[in-house]
Design a protein around this motif. Structure first.
Motif, PDB file in Angstrom:
ATOM      1  N   SER A 294     -57.222  13.284 -27.072  1.00 44.60           N
ATOM      2  CA  SER A 294     -58.528  12.995 -27.168  1.00 44.60           C
ATOM      3  C   SER A 294     -59.559  13.791 -26.144  1.00 44.60           C
ATOM      4  O   SER A 294     -60.321  14.414 -26.451  1.00 44.60           O
ATOM      5  N   ALA A 295     -58.701  13.895 -24.869  1.00 44.37           N
ATOM      6  CA  ALA A 295     -59.185  14.786 -23.831  1.00 44.37           C
ATOM      7  C   ALA A 295     -59.501  16.182 -24.173  1.00 44.37           C
ATOM      8  O   ALA A 295     -60.114  16.802 -23.795  1.00 44.37           O
ATOM      9  N   ALA A 296     -58.270  16.545 -24.545  1.00 49.20           N
ATOM     10  CA  ALA A 296     -57.964  18.147 -24.948  1.00 49.20           C
ATOM     11  C   ALA A 296     -58.807  18.453 -26.157  1.00 49.20           C
ATOM     12  O   ALA A 296     -59.444  19.776 -25.944  1.00 49.20           O
ATOM     13  N   ALA A 372     -58.715  26.737 -24.348  1.00 49.10           N
ATOM     14  CA  ALA A 372     -59.132  25.152 -24.608  1.00 49.10           C
ATOM     15  C   ALA A 372     -58.518  24.972 -26.003  1.00 49.10           C
ATOM     16  O   ALA A 372     -57.756  23.888 -26.268  1.00 49.10           O
ATOM     17  N   ALA A 373     -58.391  25.721 -26.934  1.00 50.92           N
ATOM     18  CA  ALA A 373     -57.908  25.426 -28.304  1.00 50.92           C
ATOM     19  C   ALA A 373     -56.500  25.462 -28.308  1.00 50.92           C
ATOM     20  O   ALA A 373     -55.724  24.874 -28.860  1.00 50.92           O
ATOM     21  N   ALA A 374     -55.910  26.463 -27.532  1.00 52.37           N
ATOM     22  CA  ALA A 374     -54.318  26.785 -27.250  1.00 52.37           C
ATOM     23  C   ALA A 374     -53.853  25.282 -26.542  1.00 52.37           C
ATOM     24  O   ALA A 374     -52.737  24.964 -27.061  1.00 52.37           O
ATOM     25  N   SER A 375     -54.533  25.049 -25.532  1.00 49.19           N
ATOM     26  CA  SER A 375     -54.014  23.675 -24.890  1.00 49.19           C
ATOM     27  C   SER A 375     -54.241  22.322 -25.825  1.00 49.19           C
ATOM     28  O   SER A 375     -53.436  21.745 -25.634  1.00 49.19           O
ATOM     29  N   TYR A 376     -55.030  22.331 -26.572  1.00 53.96           N
ATOM     30  CA  TYR A 376     -55.225  21.231 -27.652  1.00 53.96           C
ATOM     31  C   TYR A 376     -54.229  21.229 -28.549  1.00 53.96           C
ATOM     32  O   TYR A 376     -53.574  20.364 -28.623  1.00 53.96           O
ATOM     33  N   ARG A 377     -53.857  22.713 -29.061  1.00 53.90           N
ATOM     34  CA  ARG A 377     -52.778  22.557 -30.097  1.00 53.90           C
ATOM     35  C   ARG A 377     -51.465  22.105 -29.177  1.00 53.90           C
ATOM     36  O   ARG A 377     -50.703  21.371 -29.830  1.00 53.90           O
ATOM     37  N   GLU A 378     -51.440  22.582 -28.021  1.00 57.69           N
ATOM     38  CA  GLU A 378     -50.166  22.178 -27.360  1.00 57.69           C
ATOM     39  C   GLU A 378     -49.796  20.919 -27.104  1.00 57.69           C
ATOM     40  O   GLU A 378     -48.863  20.165 -27.199  1.00 57.69           O
ATOM     41  N   GLN A 379     -51.234  20.201 -26.834  1.00 63.15           N
ATOM     42  CA  GLN A 379     -51.163  18.668 -26.430  1.00 63.15           C
ATOM     43  C   GLN A 379     -50.923  17.968 -27.726  1.00 63.15           C
ATOM     44  O   GLN A 379     -49.951  16.891 -27.833  1.00 63.15           O
ATOM     45  N   VAL A 380     -51.224  18.606 -28.934  1.00 63.30           N
ATOM     46  CA  VAL A 380     -50.930  17.723 -30.175  1.00 63.30           C
ATOM     47  C   VAL A 380     -49.588  17.975 -30.368  1.00 63.30           C
ATOM     48  O   VAL A 380     -48.894  16.868 -30.896  1.00 63.30           O
ATOM     49  N   LEU A 381     -48.880  19.007 -30.431  1.00 66.85           N
ATOM     50  CA  LEU A 381     -47.540  19.275 -30.809  1.00 66.85           C
ATOM     51  C   LEU A 381     -46.709  18.536 -29.752  1.00 66.85           C
ATOM     52  O   LEU A 381     -45.694  17.861 -30.282  1.00 66.85           O
ATOM     53  N   VAL A 382     -46.999  18.398 -28.297  1.00 64.65           N
ATOM     54  CA  VAL A 382     -46.344  17.415 -27.597  1.00 64.65           C
ATOM     55  C   VAL A 382     -46.241  16.066 -27.814  1.00 64.65           C
ATOM     56  O   VAL A 382     -45.393  15.371 -27.667  1.00 64.65           O
ATOM     57  N   ALA A 383     -47.423  15.530 -28.447  1.00 64.91           N
ATOM     58  CA  ALA A 383     -47.736  14.053 -28.809  1.00 64.91           C
ATOM     59  C   ALA A 383     -46.902  14.064 -29.959  1.00 64.91           C
ATOM     60  O   ALA A 383     -46.141  12.807 -29.908  1.00 64.91           O
TER      61      ALA A 383
END
Length: 485
Positions: A294-296, A372-383
């Motif tokens: 959510s933060a990302a 920020a979009a790349a960071s969000y994508r990475e965070q979702v993949l890690v999740a």
């Protein structure tokens, strides 16, 4: 058309052009290819797990109560009150909220009051060349017209930053609580392992007494006594190593709950039983409640809003001003009606050439959006990876625990048989020692598997963004549930 009329028409051309551009301009959005594709179901769990709707605003609840451990309950609550990482995250959230209030203030009417007295003299001050006094008192009012959305976009970006900080606070709280639980369970597993090693030392000591007795009777050689003494000393060394490891875990737990290690201790208690079973229909809160995701997402939306803020630098700014008050050369006449003064005005400014500063600002904001979009994508993949990891761990650990239980039962039976045969002189001491080592090794392995099950259960709770509960709200945990396929 007169020259003055022509000049007035030409003066509004930049404003009209800016209005047209403003109608065509809009902040870019993240490319769909930059965002992750959400699968219909998780690979682990036999296809029973699906993605729940967003629910990041839901409270996480006291998820640790699912373990039914009063000591853990107290530790988790103390960590929530005293942990320094949570306090730092809360302070950062307060800073973000203060910045939001400051940004919102720019959209409001600005009002100020002032008063002053000035003494002037000389030929410039008045025609007579004598000194004079001018007293004034009044109020000023200013307001920036947000024609092109600069202020509203900045306010939205600040609001999204505050939402991101709030989610990060939730993430920090969940991380600390899960670390408390995992450290606590590691300590409990270590206590059980210490107890097992102590029992092994006692068993070896009993064997040593028997071997020394038989040595004195001349039934065995000195080598048999030395072998058992070696086993006793080596096992005692393992026990001391476990004592050192327990002290380290206890100190780490003290720091997590915000207390001095010297003033903190966890009493050793019996720790038995498997971890709570993961129920079918578990809440699939991977993207719904995980606060880091959510933060990302909020950070990405804030970056998108700031692209719009940067784009408005190409448009003119319009400010309205007004002032009113009194001015008089005599202080006694300052507030008379004849001393009143007022003024209103409007100011339009439009930069024409800045050496590429505005274009650079837009490019920089766009680059931040891409990051920020790349960071969000990475965070979702890690999740997704975290959930899949814990699901596979629980599945395989369950199977390993069943097999290891069989190994413990067989090793225990082998030790009983070897001890009986040794006491009756049917087998050598080496066979008995080997049987005891195998039993101790298998028991410790079984204990480590059970500890890993506890760790994986806590890891799954953290990966899901919180715990699970029953339909009636047991343990105060969020009730979002999976759709069974």
């Amino acid at each position: 058309m007169t020259h003055s009329s022509l000049r007035s028409h030409l003066a509004i051309v930049p404003l009209l052009a800016a209005l047209v551009l403003a109608g065509c301009a809009s902040a870019p959005t993240a490319e769909p290819s930059a965002l992750p594709t959400i699968p219909a179901a998780y690979k682990e769990g036999d296809g029973r797990w699906t993605v729940a709707p967003p629910a990041e605003a839901q409270p996480r609840g006291a998820w640790w109560k699912a373990f039914s451990d009063p000591v853990l309950d107290e530790l988790a609550e103390r960590a929530g009150r005293n942990n320094t990482s949570i306090a730092q995250a809360a302070a950062r959230l307060a800073q973000a909220k203060a910045l939001l209030r400051s940004t919102d203030a720019d959209r409001s009417v600005q009002v100020g009051v002032g008063a002053g007295v000035a003494r002037q003299g000389g030929g410039v001050a008045n025609a007579a060349g004598t000194a004079g006094t001018l007293a004034s008192a009044g109020a000023n009012l200013s307001y920036e017209v947000d024609l092109f959305g600069r202020l509203s976009k900045a306010s939205r970006a600040a609001s999204l930053d505050a939402s991101s900080r709030e989610a990060l606070l939730q993430s920090t709280r969940l991380l600390v609580q899960s670390n408390v639980a995992q450290t606590y369970f590691a300590l409990r597993a270590l206590d059980n392992e210490r107890s097992l090693v102590r029992d092994t030392v006692a068993a070896y000591a009993d064997t040593l007494r028997l071997t020394e007795s038989r040595f004195r009777a001349g039934d065995v050689a000195e080598l048999d006594v030395v072998r058992v003494r070696t086993e006793v000393a080596a096992t005692q060394s393992e026990a001391l190593a476990l004592e050192r490891r327990r002290a380290e875990l206890e100190h780490a737990l003290a720091v997590l709950i915000g207390e001095l290690p010297a003033n903190f201790a966890v009493a050793e208690i019996d720790w038995a039983g498997p971890p709570p079973a993961v129920p079918p229909g578990l809440p699939s809160s991977l993207l719904a409640r995980r606060p880091d995701v959510s933060a990302a997402q909020s950070a990405m939306l804030a970056a998108q809003a700031r692209v719009g803020v940067a784009q408005t630098a190409w448009f003119p700014s319009v400010a309205l001003t007004a002032s009113g008050g009194y001015a008089s050369p005599e202080l006694g006449d300052l507030f008379k009606w004849s001393a009143r003064a007022w003024g209103v005005g409007a100011l339009l400014s439009l930069p024409l050439f800045d050496g590429g500063r505005r274009e650079a600002g837009v490019q920089g904001a766009s680059a931040q959006l891409d990051g920020a979009a790349a960071s969000y994508r990475e965070q979702v993949l890690v999740a997704f990876k975290d959930v899949e990891d814990q699901l596979s761990s629980l599945r395989l650990l369950g199977a390993q625990a069943d097999v290891q239980a069989q190994a413990v039962a067989s090793a225990s039976r082998a030790t009983v048989l070897s001890d009986s045969r040794y006491r009756n002189g049917l087998v050598s001491q080496l066979e008995l020692l080997d049987a005891r080592r195998r039993e101790a090794s298998n028991r410790r392995e079984a204990l480590q598997v059970r500890a890993a099950q506890y760790q994986a259960t806590v890891g799954l709770i953290r990966a899901l963004g919180g715990g699970w509960g029953t339909a009636h709200g047991a343990s105060g945990v969020v009730q979002t549930r999976l759709v069974m396929q």
